[in-house]
Design an enzyme around this catalytic site. Structure first.
Site, PDB file in Angstrom:
ATOM      1  N   TYR A  30      58.661  18.439   5.425  1.00 42.68           N
ATOM      2  CA  TYR A  30      57.694  18.213   6.514  1.00 42.68           C
ATOM      3  C   TYR A  30      57.471  19.459   7.361  1.00 42.68           C
ATOM      4  O   TYR A  30      57.563  19.411   8.587  1.00 42.68           O
ATOM      5  CB  TYR A  30      58.145  17.048   7.412  1.00 42.68           C
ATOM      6  CG  TYR A  30      58.618  15.836   6.649  1.00 42.68           C
ATOM      7  CD1 TYR A  30      57.694  15.021   5.985  1.00 42.68           C
ATOM      8  CD2 TYR A  30      59.965  15.519   6.547  1.00 42.68           C
ATOM      9  CE1 TYR A  30      58.118  13.931   5.254  1.00 42.68           C
ATOM     10  CE2 TYR A  30      60.397  14.428   5.824  1.00 42.68           C
ATOM     11  CZ  TYR A  30      59.473  13.641   5.172  1.00 42.68           C
ATOM     12  OH  TYR A  30      59.892  12.558   4.448  1.00 42.68           O
ATOM     13  N   TYR A 158      60.624   2.524   6.256  1.00 41.70           N
ATOM     14  CA  TYR A 158      60.543   3.776   5.506  1.00 41.70           C
ATOM     15  C   TYR A 158      61.113   3.537   4.112  1.00 41.70           C
ATOM     16  O   TYR A 158      62.227   3.024   3.970  1.00 41.70           O
ATOM     17  CB  TYR A 158      61.324   4.917   6.188  1.00 41.70           C
ATOM     18  CG  TYR A 158      61.267   6.180   5.362  1.00 41.70           C
ATOM     19  CD1 TYR A 158      60.103   6.953   5.340  1.00 41.70           C
ATOM     20  CD2 TYR A 158      62.327   6.563   4.549  1.00 41.70           C
ATOM     21  CE1 TYR A 158      60.008   8.082   4.534  1.00 41.70           C
ATOM     22  CE2 TYR A 158      62.242   7.697   3.737  1.00 41.70           C
ATOM     23  CZ  TYR A 158      61.085   8.442   3.740  1.00 41.70           C
ATOM     24  OH  TYR A 158      60.998   9.552   2.921  1.00 41.70           O
ATOM     25  N   ASP A 259      65.708  -2.604   0.285  1.00 44.97           N
ATOM     26  CA  ASP A 259      65.930  -1.178   0.138  1.00 44.97           C
ATOM     27  C   ASP A 259      67.206  -0.814   0.904  1.00 44.97           C
ATOM     28  O   ASP A 259      67.196  -0.671   2.120  1.00 44.97           O
ATOM     29  CB  ASP A 259      64.700  -0.432   0.673  1.00 44.97           C
ATOM     30  CG  ASP A 259      64.826   1.077   0.561  1.00 44.97           C
ATOM     31  OD1 ASP A 259      65.937   1.560   0.279  1.00 44.97           O
ATOM     32  OD2 ASP A 259      63.808   1.768   0.765  1.00 44.97           O
ATOM     33  N   LYS A 288      71.062   7.770  -1.844  1.00 46.74           N
ATOM     34  CA  LYS A 288      71.752   8.549  -0.805  1.00 46.74           C
ATOM     35  C   LYS A 288      73.277   8.634  -0.979  1.00 46.74           C
ATOM     36  O   LYS A 288      73.734   9.490  -1.720  1.00 46.74           O
ATOM     37  CB  LYS A 288      71.328   8.038   0.564  1.00 46.74           C
ATOM     38  CG  LYS A 288      69.862   8.405   0.824  1.00 46.74           C
ATOM     39  CD  LYS A 288      69.433   8.317   2.260  1.00 46.74           C
ATOM     40  CE  LYS A 288      68.133   9.062   2.491  1.00 46.74           C
ATOM     41  NZ  LYS A 288      67.012   8.238   2.892  1.00 46.74           N
TER      42      LYS A 288
HETATM   43  C1  LIG Z   1      65.737   8.144   2.158  1.00 45.16           C
HETATM   44  C2  LIG Z   1      65.181   6.816   1.873  1.00 45.16           C
HETATM   45  C3  LIG Z   1      64.325   6.611   0.774  1.00 45.16           C
HETATM   46  C4  LIG Z   1      63.864   7.751  -0.115  1.00 45.16           C
HETATM   47  O1  LIG Z   1      64.899   8.349  -0.810  1.00 45.16           O
HETATM   48  P1  LIG Z   1      64.716   9.840  -1.392  1.00 45.16           P
HETATM   49  O2  LIG Z   1      65.961  10.076  -2.179  1.00 45.16           O
HETATM   50  O3  LIG Z   1      64.571  10.737  -0.197  1.00 45.16           O
HETATM   51  O4  LIG Z   1      63.496   9.835  -2.234  1.00 45.16           O
HETATM   52  C5  LIG Z   1      63.867   5.340   0.547  1.00 45.16           C
HETATM   53  N1  LIG Z   1      64.232   4.308   1.333  1.00 45.16           N
HETATM   54  C6  LIG Z   1      65.051   4.458   2.385  1.00 45.16           C
HETATM   55  C7  LIG Z   1      65.432   3.283   3.207  1.00 45.16           C
HETATM   56  C8  LIG Z   1      65.541   5.724   2.706  1.00 45.16           C
HETATM   57  O5  LIG Z   1      66.328   5.881   3.777  1.00 45.16           O
END
Ligand SMILES: *Cc1c(COP(=O)(O)O)cnc(C)c1O
Length: 442
Positions: A30, A158, A259, A288
């Site tokens: 960004y 997100y 997610d 992550k």
């Molecule tokens: C970071 C994140 C993503 C995206 O993951 P990347 O490895 O950066 O592509 C998707 N969903 C959530 C909730 C996140 O925190």
């Protein structure tokens, strides 16, 4: 001819020329190359410390965006990477398989709630979100329901930066206007009003329930982050809301995608955030902390019902080049082995207690709108957005690595951070926020 310097020396010493090249030719997340924000060269990292090229050592408050939960340069994780790199770093996953992938998927099936039985390995969090959406679409196609094409989600979410994932991010934070015309339009409801600890009232779910009732025949699924909305605003909402969402999805036969990329593996105080609500999704994404911040890898785990429905009629239509990368699988196995010791429970409880105490002084400062802590997540929400050009160097001067965005100063320290390091981190935040609160600033 003089021998070339060993690559390790070339890679470790950053010159002013390197920094100039970085500024002029490399995009950081960004950022603009014409108006760059400052970047700081890293020489090494160890435990909860990041050492800069000029010798300064920073206490890490970010765990490299939720990922490096076990700290940097972890002996067990290093050993896993070394052992695998000496066998093979990668082979294609189409038609071949290997122990690291099998072990990792076995661990994921065991760790996640019972109905989640089938794993798809992805290259990053965003890609895993894309796959989860494709899975939901294929599920309905295999049930001869071709009409459905939309997802329902909540604002302030997100889910990643690829185009499909962006379409379910918050329309404002997710820059939908910038990409108008190339993204699918999904169905949004306001993000939950009820905070994590608020007493439940059925009116909190009214808008979601009405919207689901109206649109359910067009939906392939509901997607959301369980309990914690991360990069979309660091909001903690009531687990009751999530429980009602799960009940309503069942009532209408709609797939629930959770997610857990940010929340998974202990960050919120539960192994998975959906446990706060005592529910299980049909499809879950993790990433992550999966590899302890060593390599990029994510996974989608779905219920047997979903995988059977798709596979009885078709096949899962996705297959990246680096799928199931053995090196990433090996470090992920090591990361999950450390998680499996259960040590994270006490570490995250200590993080929660330490940040509740350490960030509390911010609450009464003039620049502050709210202070909140859940598990290993600490948030100081300001009244005004911060100026990154000013605040980032200030934080580094204080000896901490914290990367604010918008109005949010937040901490996601590695689980292994010491009590002293955590107090130091919180005290630094308090000092910087106090400056922002001084009369000439407000
Ligand atoms: C970071 C994140 C993503 C995206 O993951 P990347 O490895 O950066 O592509 C998707 N969903 C959530 C909730 C996140 O925190």
């Amino acid at each position: 001819m003089t021998p070339k310097q060993p690559a390790s020396a070339e890679l470790s010493s950053i010159t002013p020329d390197d920094m100039a090249f970085d500024r002029d030719h490399i995009w950081h997340p960004y950022t603009s190359v014409t108006h760059p924000t400052p970047v700081f060269p890293v020489e090494s990292a160890h435990g909860a410390r990041i050492r800069l090229a000029d010798g300064r050592e920073l206490v890490d408050g970010m765990a490299s965006w939720w990922s490096a939960v076990h700290g940097y340069n972890h002996p067990q994780m290093n050993a896993a990477a070394h052992a695998q790199i000496d066998r093979f770093s990668h082979v294609m996953f189409g038609g071949l398989t290997h122990k690291p992938a099998i072990e990792l998927c076995r661990k994921l099936v065991e760790m996640t709630p019972e109905p989640l039985q089938t794993v798809f390995l992805a290259d990053s969090g965003s890609v895993s979100v894309e796959i989860s959406i494709k899975m939901a679409v294929q599920y309905w196609r295999c049930r001869d329901d071709e009409r459905r094409s939309k997802l329902l989600t909540i604002r302030n979410g997100y889910h990643g930066d690829t185009i499909g994932a962006m379409a379910v991010c918050d329309p404002v934070n997710g820059m939908h206007s910038l990409f108008r015309g190339i993204m699918l339009e999904h169905v949004f409801v306001d993000s939950p009003e009820c905070r994590f600890e608020d007493e439940w009232d059925e009116r909190y779910i009214e808008e979601f329930a009405c919207t689901l009732k109206e649109h359910h025949r067009d939906l392939v699924g509901v997607i959301m982050e369980p309990v914690v909305q991360g990069a979309g605003g660091m909001r903690f909402y009531s687990p009751h809301y999530l429980r009602r969402v799960s009940e309503l999805c069942k009532e209408y036969g709609i797939l629930l995608i959770l997610d857990e990329i940010a929340t998974g593996f202990g960050r919120t105080g539960k192994l998975f955030a959906c446990e706060h609500a005592g529910i299980v999704p049909d499809i879950m994404t993790v990433g992550k902390a999966l590899t302890g911040g060593y390599m990029t890898m994510a996974a989608v785990i779905c219920s047997e019902h979903v995988s059977k429905t798709i596979c009885d009629r078709s096949a899962m239509m996705h297959g990246p080049t680096f799928m199931g990368n053995p090196l990433a699988c090996s470090v992920a196995c090591a990361s999950l082995d450390i998680i499996a010791t259960g040590e994270w429970q006490e570490q995250v409880a200590n993080l929660e207690a330490g940040m509740k105490e350490g960030l509390e002084p911010c609450r009464d400062m003039a620049a502050v709108a709210d202070v909140r802590v859940l598990g290993g997540i600490g948030v100081v929400e300001l009244k005004q957005p911060v100026d990154m050009q000013v605040i980032q160097p200030r934080l580094v001067e204080e000896g901490v690595w914290v990367r604010p965005f918008g109005k949010l100063l937040y901490l996601l320290p590695p689980y292994v951070i010491s009590k002293e390091e955590l107090s130091f981190l919180c005290a630094a935040i308090c000092r910087v926020v106090e400056e922002l609160s001084s009369p000439e600033q407000v």
